[in-house]
Motif scaffolding. Sequence first.
Motif, mmCIF file in Angstrom:
data_model
loop_
_atom_site.group_PDB
_atom_site.id
_atom_site.type_symbol
_atom_site.label_atom_id
_atom_site.label_comp_id
_atom_site.label_asym_id
_atom_site.label_seq_id
_atom_site.Cartn_x
_atom_site.Cartn_y
_atom_site.Cartn_z
ATOM 1 N N PRO A 155 3.556 11.883 14.771
ATOM 2 C CA PRO A 155 4.674 11.266 15.565
ATOM 3 C C PRO A 155 5.259 9.836 15.097
ATOM 4 O O PRO A 155 4.178 9.056 14.398
ATOM 5 N N GLY A 156 6.361 9.651 15.594
ATOM 6 C CA GLY A 156 6.737 8.381 14.908
ATOM 7 C C GLY A 156 7.605 8.581 13.737
ATOM 8 O O GLY A 156 8.281 7.105 13.394
ATOM 9 N N VAL A 157 7.758 9.497 13.059
ATOM 10 C CA VAL A 157 8.385 9.907 11.729
ATOM 11 C C VAL A 157 9.562 10.420 12.222
ATOM 12 O O VAL A 157 9.566 11.648 12.773
ATOM 13 N N LYS A 158 10.840 10.129 11.781
ATOM 14 C CA LYS A 158 12.050 10.505 12.126
ATOM 15 C C LYS A 158 13.150 10.631 11.045
ATOM 16 O O LYS A 158 13.436 9.442 10.564
ATOM 17 N N VAL A 159 13.574 11.801 10.603
ATOM 18 C CA VAL A 159 14.568 11.778 9.792
ATOM 19 C C VAL A 159 16.113 11.437 10.650
ATOM 20 O O VAL A 159 16.459 12.384 11.350
ATOM 21 N N GLU A 160 16.525 10.219 10.252
ATOM 22 C CA GLU A 160 17.569 9.894 11.089
ATOM 23 C C GLU A 160 18.977 10.341 10.723
ATOM 24 O O GLU A 160 19.822 10.981 11.486
ATOM 25 N N ARG A 161 18.999 10.724 9.279
ATOM 26 C CA ARG A 161 20.223 11.385 8.799
ATOM 27 C C ARG A 161 20.092 11.588 7.435
ATOM 28 O O ARG A 161 19.360 11.196 6.586
ATOM 29 N N MET A 162 21.005 12.642 6.890
ATOM 30 C CA MET A 162 20.960 13.120 5.358
ATOM 31 C C MET A 162 22.210 12.341 4.862
ATOM 32 O O MET A 162 23.265 12.400 5.435
ATOM 33 N N SER A 175 0.806 -1.090 -0.007
ATOM 34 C CA SER A 175 0.048 -0.024 0.010
ATOM 35 C C SER A 175 0.821 1.132 -0.137
ATOM 36 O O SER A 175 2.079 1.290 0.529
ATOM 37 N N MET A 176 0.293 2.391 -0.550
ATOM 38 C CA MET A 176 1.100 3.642 -0.452
ATOM 39 C C MET A 176 0.262 4.644 0.556
ATOM 40 O O MET A 176 -1.126 4.545 0.501
ATOM 41 N N VAL A 177 0.917 5.092 1.417
ATOM 42 C CA VAL A 177 0.203 5.951 2.512
ATOM 43 C C VAL A 177 0.817 7.417 2.570
ATOM 44 O O VAL A 177 2.033 7.683 2.325
ATOM 45 N N LEU A 178 -0.107 8.415 2.368
ATOM 46 C CA LEU A 178 0.180 9.599 2.517
ATOM 47 C C LEU A 178 0.483 10.000 4.148
ATOM 48 O O LEU A 178 -0.281 9.754 4.670
ATOM 49 N N VAL A 179 1.897 10.156 4.366
ATOM 50 C CA VAL A 179 2.149 10.767 5.614
ATOM 51 C C VAL A 179 2.777 12.184 5.915
ATOM 52 O O VAL A 179 3.731 12.364 5.083
ATOM 53 N N PRO A 180 1.855 12.944 6.610
ATOM 54 C CA PRO A 180 2.452 14.076 7.000
ATOM 55 C C PRO A 180 3.775 13.922 7.775
ATOM 56 O O PRO A 180 3.957 13.135 8.563
ATOM 57 N N LEU A 181 4.570 14.877 7.384
ATOM 58 C CA LEU A 181 5.908 14.675 8.118
ATOM 59 C C LEU A 181 6.314 14.813 9.468
ATOM 60 O O LEU A 181 7.090 14.372 10.103
ATOM 61 N N ASP A 182 5.112 15.717 10.049
ATOM 62 C CA ASP A 182 5.262 16.003 11.420
ATOM 63 C C ASP A 182 4.355 15.092 12.324
ATOM 64 O O ASP A 182 4.268 15.126 13.436
#
Length: 401
Positions: free
Chosen positions: A204-211, A195-202
């Motif tokens: 809870p549980g979404v974290k950009v670990e590194r670039m 499935s494809m899910v649209l996820v607002p970046l803010d």
Amino acid sequence: MDFAHSERAADYLVEVRRFVRERIEPQEASVAAALAAAPWTVPPVVEELKSAARAANLWNLFLPNHDHGAGLSNVDYAPLAEAMGASALAPEIFNCNAPDTGNAEVLVQYGSAQQQQDWLLPLLDGTIRSAFCMTEPDVASSDATNMAARAVVDGADIVLNGRKWWSTGIGHPNCKFVIFMGVTDPDAHPYMRHSMVLVPLDTPGVKVERMLTTFGYFDEPYGHGEVSFTDVRLPLDAVIGGPGRGFEIAQGRLGPGRIHHCMRAIGLAERALELACRRGLSRTAFGKPLVNLGGNRERIAQARIAIDQARLLVLHTAWLLDTKGIAGARSEVSQIKAVVPRMTQEVIDMAIQLHGGAGMSDDFPLARAFTGARALRLADGPDEVHLGVVARQELRRYQDS
């Protein structure tokens, strides 16, 4: 089959080329300097150029949908993408940059009315950016059926867990949502599990670990990030098109997207060839212009031939997509994805060689261009996968007879 530009496309092409040459290219150095000082920002001149492009009606040209875009076919848009590809800065200025273009196409074709209102319209307005989260660090993502991330239906919710990387655009300060692809039903048919899910970046549980860097470049301000999703809970209406349709949507997304990628790469190759010719004519070594040394004339001729061959192949593929859809262009879409990035990489490498040490520096756009072309041989599927598709389609002609 007629590759002559339509009247609308020809008019747009004149305007896009003029805008790139007169408005965008003169600002490349200042934008690069601003980003060097503050990498994950949007220099004010970028927004000024976007406003100017929009005022000139050079906006959202990639969408064939008349309600949201210019209503151009793939064949009509292809030369415009090439013109934009000459400058790394140009696609965003015209609101035609990946992965936003692909995400917008997904929402146009499969998004609900609410998803379109909340996310598509701001994306097409250029006020937000987005990312696409599919590739994973712990599996061989060249085979998408290896995907380990989960998108599990839990009553009226969907819960996401997993880790993605090379999520292009995640570092942009205006990135507000991602499209996440994960396994919903591991027991379903391989092409109906995801499935494809649209996820607002803010959320809870979404974290950009590194670039991540690519050959030392962060590709700011867009960047490519590693992103973790830990018990990310969203209402079920965040699923795009409904559970189990991820592969179907992905296939629809990648056809036109590969046309865009390849034509932008051809524009990049054209600019590299131009720089090579100007350098070769203006510099002298051992009493001769550089173009008259070491087989450089033949290399320039081969570059011209390779670019023109690649362009014709992409235009043919665009025509097939317009007339027969992805089912009638599956081999050709993979052909261009295997051919064009490699051709572009080789042309840029030749241009770097003619520039000597300067070609490896940021005094010229060639080093970054080479990085982009090399990365494109992996993005949207590595060369080997696409060559496998071409071979399978070719052999099928004889197996069925």
